[in-house]
Design a protein around this motif. Structure first.
Motif, mmCIF file in Angstrom:
data_model
loop_
_atom_site.group_PDB
_atom_site.id
_atom_site.type_symbol
_atom_site.label_atom_id
_atom_site.label_comp_id
_atom_site.label_asym_id
_atom_site.label_seq_id
_atom_site.Cartn_x
_atom_site.Cartn_y
_atom_site.Cartn_z
ATOM 1 N N ILE A 119 0.635 -1.166 0.023
ATOM 2 C CA ILE A 119 -0.031 0.189 0.069
ATOM 3 C C ILE A 119 0.798 1.264 0.006
ATOM 4 N N MET A 122 2.255 1.707 -3.429
ATOM 5 C CA MET A 122 1.320 2.203 -4.268
ATOM 6 C C MET A 122 1.086 3.752 -4.037
ATOM 7 N N ILE A 123 1.010 4.045 -2.871
ATOM 8 C CA ILE A 123 0.729 5.616 -2.614
ATOM 9 C C ILE A 123 2.017 6.251 -2.992
ATOM 10 N N LEU A 126 1.894 6.632 -7.062
ATOM 11 C CA LEU A 126 0.951 7.555 -7.524
ATOM 12 C C LEU A 126 1.154 8.826 -7.184
ATOM 13 N N LEU A 130 1.938 10.079 -10.595
ATOM 14 C CA LEU A 130 0.406 10.384 -11.272
ATOM 15 C C LEU A 130 0.459 11.656 -12.180
ATOM 16 N N ALA A 225 -3.696 4.556 -14.379
ATOM 17 C CA ALA A 225 -3.530 4.821 -13.083
ATOM 18 C C ALA A 225 -3.809 3.449 -12.186
ATOM 19 N N TYR A 226 -4.952 2.566 -12.842
ATOM 20 C CA TYR A 226 -5.223 1.336 -11.975
ATOM 21 C C TYR A 226 -4.009 0.502 -12.503
ATOM 22 N N MET A 229 -1.306 1.364 -10.327
ATOM 23 C CA MET A 229 -1.619 0.907 -8.702
ATOM 24 C C MET A 229 -1.228 -0.517 -8.422
ATOM 25 N N SER A 232 2.631 -1.213 -8.779
ATOM 26 C CA SER A 232 3.258 -0.595 -7.518
ATOM 27 C C SER A 232 3.108 -1.492 -6.226
ATOM 28 N N PHE A 233 2.007 -2.036 -5.964
ATOM 29 C CA PHE A 233 1.485 -2.563 -4.919
ATOM 30 C C PHE A 233 2.318 -3.978 -4.870
#
Length: 343
Positions: A119, A122-123, A126, A130, A225-226, A229, A232-233
């Motif tokens: 998580i 992922m943050i 993004l 992003l 973006a999905y 995510m 990245s996770f």
């Protein structure tokens, strides 16, 4: 029409049966390997499994979505530090770091620590990348490098939390064959499922021709973006597994050399191929471990070979050039073994 539908139903039923049989055999094989391999060979097997996770997660963006990113080293670092801070012994954190009391006393179960590592990665991904989605081509590639540079600089300069360039040591040895290959199989199933759904069709369309995909009504920004995510996770999860295998982490643990090695696994195996990602991870992991003694100097059939630092990278580069000449799309290309085919 009914005959076609029955044939299709039988095909998927048979594939499901074959998959279950292969999984059963695979787990039996893992059990045998975990009880028979020595420490060195067992470690190579675990590194191979982690590389499969990292290559598959990279394939989601760099392969299917055609978002060529070089920032996964920084995401691995974010995941690695997250799980380390949540699982390190309280005594080590109290004596070495200056953490908030809740974090100093934190002892999180491994499963939760790797989920949180994913998580956080992922943050981070993004937050930094992003805004860069508006960039295209080599401009985006250069922007993605910023993740590595930013995360390494943060890790080096926030000494009370990361212990600076010295890094953190003493992470519990939680990583084992079941965690690694359990997550790898889940990721393979997740990617296969997504590729056979609307999400997969949209990502493939964006990867082939973003302009045409948008003309057909695909929201490229949303799907990219999905994809980023998800990628990245699991990159963060891979970094967490690596940390609990090596048991130490520092800002230089996931530098550009590691980044390019994972990209090489993807390119050699075959971009946009699950099978290719697994094959590429196996080949490069094996080559790295086989060639490692050459760098340190060995006695080969009575001939003394001196130390040659950097030889592994040179030989890997030569191998990559040879593969790209004869197999420019990678060994598998975009093909899959029959069991993993989404067609």
């Amino acid at each position: 029409m009914k005959l076609t539908e029955n044939h299709s139903d039988n095909f998927f039923k048979n594939r499901k049966k074959y998959t279950l049989v292969i999984l059963f055999i695979f787990f039996i094989l893992l059990f045998i390997l975990s009880n028979s391999l020595s420490g060195y060979y067992y470690r190579i097997l675990l590194l191979f499994g982690i590389n499969v996770i990292l290559t598959l997660s990279l394939n989601i963006t760099n392969g299917y979505a055609n978002i060529f990113s070089l920032g996964h080293g920084g995401l691995m670092l974010a995941g690695g530090y997250t799980t380390a801070l949540l699982t390190l012994p309280v005594e080590f954190k109290a004596n070495t770091l200056s953490l908030p009391l809740w974090l100093e006393q934190a002892q999180v179960p491994f499963i939760f620590s790797i989920i949180l590592a994913g998580i956080v990665a992922m943050i981070v991904g993004l937050t930094i990348l992003l805004p860069a989605f508006r960039l295209k081509g080599h401009y985006f590639i250069l922007a993605s490098l910023g993740i590595n540079i930013i995360m390494i600089n943060i890790a080096e300069n926030v000494r009370p939390i990361t212990n600076g360039a010295t890094g953190l040591r003493g992470a519990p040895p939680y990583t084992n064959i079941w965690w690694i290959f359990g997550i790898a199989i889940f990721l393979i199933y997740l990617i296969w499922t997504l590729l056979t759904a609307r999400f997969g069709r949209a990502i493939k369309a964006i990867g082939k021709d973003q302009g045409l995909a948008e003309a057909m009504g695909v929201n490229s920004a949303k799907y990219k973006a999905y994809a980023f995510m998800i990628s990245s996770f699991f990159t963060g999860v891979g970094g967490a597994l690596w940390t609990h295998l090596i048991l130490t982490i520092s800002p230089s643990s996931f530098d550009l050399l590691v980044v390019f090695q994972i990209i090489m696994m993807l390119v050699i195996g075959g971009v946009s191929s699950i099978s290719g990602s697994i094959l590429g991870a196996a080949i490069i992991t094996a080559i790295l471990e086989i060639l490692q003694p050459l760098q340190e100097g060995i006695n080969l059939f009575g001939f003394e070979i001196p130390r040659m630092f950097g030889l592994t990278q040179v030989l890997l580069a030569v191998f990559l050039i040879i593969v790209m000449i004869y197999k420019p799309d990678g060994i598998m290309g975009e093909k899959e073994i029959k069991l993993l085919s989404t067609d």
